[in-house]
Design a protein around this motif. Structure first.
Motif, short mmCIF file in Angstrom:
data_model
loop_
_atom_site.label_atom_id
_atom_site.label_comp_id
_atom_site.label_asym_id
_atom_site.label_seq_id
_atom_site.Cartn_x
_atom_site.Cartn_y
_atom_site.Cartn_z
N ILE A 23 0.84 -1.20 0.00
CA ILE A 23 0.00 0.00 0.00
C ILE A 23 0.88 1.26 0.00
N ALA A 24 1.94 1.22 0.79
CA ALA A 24 2.84 2.38 0.87
C ALA A 24 3.52 2.62 -0.48
N HIS A 25 3.96 1.55 -1.13
CA HIS A 25 4.68 1.69 -2.39
C HIS A 25 3.76 2.14 -3.52
N SER A 26 2.55 1.60 -3.57
CA SER A 26 1.65 1.90 -4.68
C SER A 26 0.93 3.23 -4.54
N TYR A 27 0.60 3.63 -3.30
CA TYR A 27 -0.23 4.82 -3.12
C TYR A 27 0.39 5.88 -2.20
N ASN A 28 1.58 5.60 -1.68
CA ASN A 28 2.23 6.53 -0.75
C ASN A 28 1.36 6.75 0.50
N ILE A 29 0.66 5.72 0.91
CA ILE A 29 -0.17 5.76 2.11
C ILE A 29 0.55 4.97 3.19
N GLU A 30 0.96 5.64 4.25
CA GLU A 30 1.74 5.01 5.30
C GLU A 30 0.83 4.56 6.45
#
Length: 586
Positions: free
Chosen positions: A509-516
């Motif tokens: 999720i972090a890699h694809s959408y920059n959502i941490e």
């Protein structure tokens, strides 16, 4: 043998010669428009063909129909995004730019040809607009790749400046022939041309999309024909009520092309071929109309007027406008150079012949010569100029295969093709690691002209063409997944909820959408939710991490299948407002 049999044979031969000559365009460094005109001139009375053709009204009729179809195809291929990006500079060039170009050229023409000033201004108005067919052909078919802002400016200006040139030409003819008084009469004509063209174009485009998606035709091949009929209807209605049919047909094309409708891809291919056929027919007929030997009588004067147009009038019109809108000197130089004249000036040069204006033959011959010089000089050097100015970009990768949904009236889905660049964040990752949103399925991958069946373990490479079946409302998330290196902040994504599979990891999720999500990267969303809940999860449960919320959407037995991710809208909007205020203050 009937006359029609001879006409069909002759038409086929000329069209074939035109198509074959288009293959020589890149080798000879000449725009196809020049080659098509040369084919017509060679087939004419002074050439080996010996065909006598001097019907100005027939040439005007064929040219008008062909130009309408070319502009309609240009509208179909013009995205709203490009218009929003450059509508201010493009519309200024299409109106004020044409006026300035025509005025400067007209004054010079009156002096060079020793004709009355109004006739000189008429000639300037006729050659005042750039040619959409020539610009579209060069930019889309000659391998010249420019940045989106520059390309959109050139294309939209060339597609929308014809109404201004037509208005100036007809207005000056009315003054010269029918003693129209300048002032309120010209202002009313201008407003009716532009206003009616825009209104009818938007209205017919909106109705056309509804009709195309609603009607059930017996043959799939009728849908592209239906789209063509809608475009011509827009032109016909507008022209018959005193508006600009050319502006209307272009706007109708933009509205239809940016909408979802059945058999969309096949319709685009059909109109691309139709536009090419229109170009060939139009330029060949215009080449037949001219008597080449008559050009020798005005070649020196025509050359001087062409040089004034290219090196003085066009730059004077372009430089202050584009400088005002933040274009750099290299971009301004290229736009000044891409002032190609083509079919529109030649068609407009027929108007004085139809109106019976004294000296109309001189104006027609000079305009034809100016078009030949402009198209040859500017068109053949456009690629060289763009490279010298360091404005060319690497060519985009062409997909090796295409797919199309043919029943969009019943299926709420699109098929979108993505080409992965070197900097795409999905390069080097497996499909299972992409965390594609719920409602998106990868249908096919093409790589080096080979089709690859997508699996979770498939590793993506730069240059891959991906075909994604998706629901329209999640397109923004899919664009983000396959975009370049992370440059956006989270609040720039849609405020709608992102739904993904429960087995996607926090790292994905972090890699694809920059959502941490502040947990262990290797944990799945299902594991994160279970660890935060005191009881067994059920549909509707919510887990919060500051501004971030995770929702349980779907379950199968005890397994969490779909998880929703949403940031608090109030904080997103506040962040957006802060950014907008900062831009305004700057």
């Amino acid at each position: 043998m009937f006359l029609i049999d001879q006409i069909i044979l002759l038409s086929a031969v000329l069209i074939l010669l035109g198509i074959i000559s288009s293959q020589l365009s890149a080798r000879l460094g000449l725009p196809v428009l020049v080659l098509f005109l040369i084919v017509g001139m060679l087939a004419g009375e002074d050439g080996p063909g010996g065909i006598f053709f001097d019907n100005a009204e027939a040439a005007h009729s064929l040219g008008t129909l062909a130009l309408a179809l070319i502009l309609f195809d240009g509208g179909l291929q013009t995205p709203f995004k490009a218009i929003k990006q450059v509508w201010k500079p493009a519309s200024t060039l299409a109106t004020l730019g044409v006026l300035v170009t025509g005025g400067v050229t007209g004054v010079a023409a009156a002096y060079i040809l020793d004709i009355p000033l109004l006739q000189g201004l008429l000639l300037g108005a006729i050659v005042g607009s750039t040619d959409a067919a020539a610009v579209f052909s060069l930019l889309r078919n000659a391998g010249i790749n420019l940045n989106s802002k520059l390309k959109a400016t050139l294309e939209i200006e060339s597609a929308s400046n014809d109404p201004m040139a037509i208005f100036l030409t007809i207005g000056l003819l009315e003054i010269l022939v029918n003693d129209l008084k300048p002032g309120s009469g010209l202002l009313v004509m201008f407003l009716s041309q532009m206003g009616l063209g825009a209104l009818v174009g938007l209205a017919v485009g909106w109705v056309s999309v509804k009709l195309i998606n609603k009607i059930q035709l017996v043959a799939a091949g009728l849908y592209p024909v239906l789209v063509s009929a809608c475009g011509l209807l827009s032109f016909g209605i507008t022209a018959n009520i005193g508006g600009s049919g050319f502006l209307a047909v272009f706007i109708t094309g933009v509205v239809i092309g940016n909408s979802r409708f059945v058999f969309q891809r096949s319709t685009f291919l059909f109109h691309d071929g139709l536009a090419w056929l229109s170009q060939i027919t139009m330029f060949v007929v215009l080449g037949l109309l001219i008597t080449p030997t008559s050009l020798f009588d005005i070649w020196f004067e025509g050359l001087l007027i062409a040089l004034v147009l290219i090196f003085i009038a066009r730059p004077i019109a372009v430089v202050p406008v584009l400088a005002l809108f933040g274009f750099n000197i290299r971009e301004i130089t290229l736009v000044s150079w891409v002032g190609l004249r083509g079919s529109v000036p030649i068609i407009l040069a027929i108007f004085p012949l139809i109106f019976g204006l004294p000296g109309a033959d001189l104006i027609f011959n000079v305009v034809f010569f100016v078009v030949l010089i402009s198209a040859t000089l500017q068109g053949s050097t456009l690629s060289w100029m763009a490279k010298k100015l360091n404005l060319t970009l690497p060519p985009p990768v062409t997909p090796a295969a295409t797919l199309e949904i043919t029943a969009l009236g019943d299926v709420d889905a699109d098929i979108v093709e993505y080409t992965l660049g070197e900097s795409s964040r999905s390069v080097g990752r497996r499909i299972s690691q992409l965390a594609l949103p719920d409602g998106a399925v990868m249908a096919m991958i093409t790589r080096n002209n080979k089709v690859i069946a997508p699996r979770g373990s498939t590793l993506l490479e730069a240059g891959d063409q991906l075909f994604i079946v998706l629901k329209p409302n999640i397109r923004e998330f899919i664009d983000y997944v396959f975009s370049g290196a992370i440059t956006k902040e989270r609040h720039e994504l849609s405020v709608q909820e992102l739904k993904v599979k429960g087995n996607n990891t926090v790292a994905d999720i972090a890699h694809s959408y920059n959502i941490e999500i502040p947990t262990k990267p290797e944990e799945t969303l299902e594991q994160v939710i279970r660890s935060m809940l005191e009881t067994s999860p059920k549909i509707g449960d919510v887990v919060e991490f500051g501004d971030l919320k995770l929702y349980v959407h779907d379950m199968v037995g005890e397994r969490i299948i779909t998880v929703g991710i949403l940031e608090k809208v109030s904080l997103i909007k506040r962040s957006w407002r802060i950014r907008m205020l900062a831009k305004i203050r700057k």
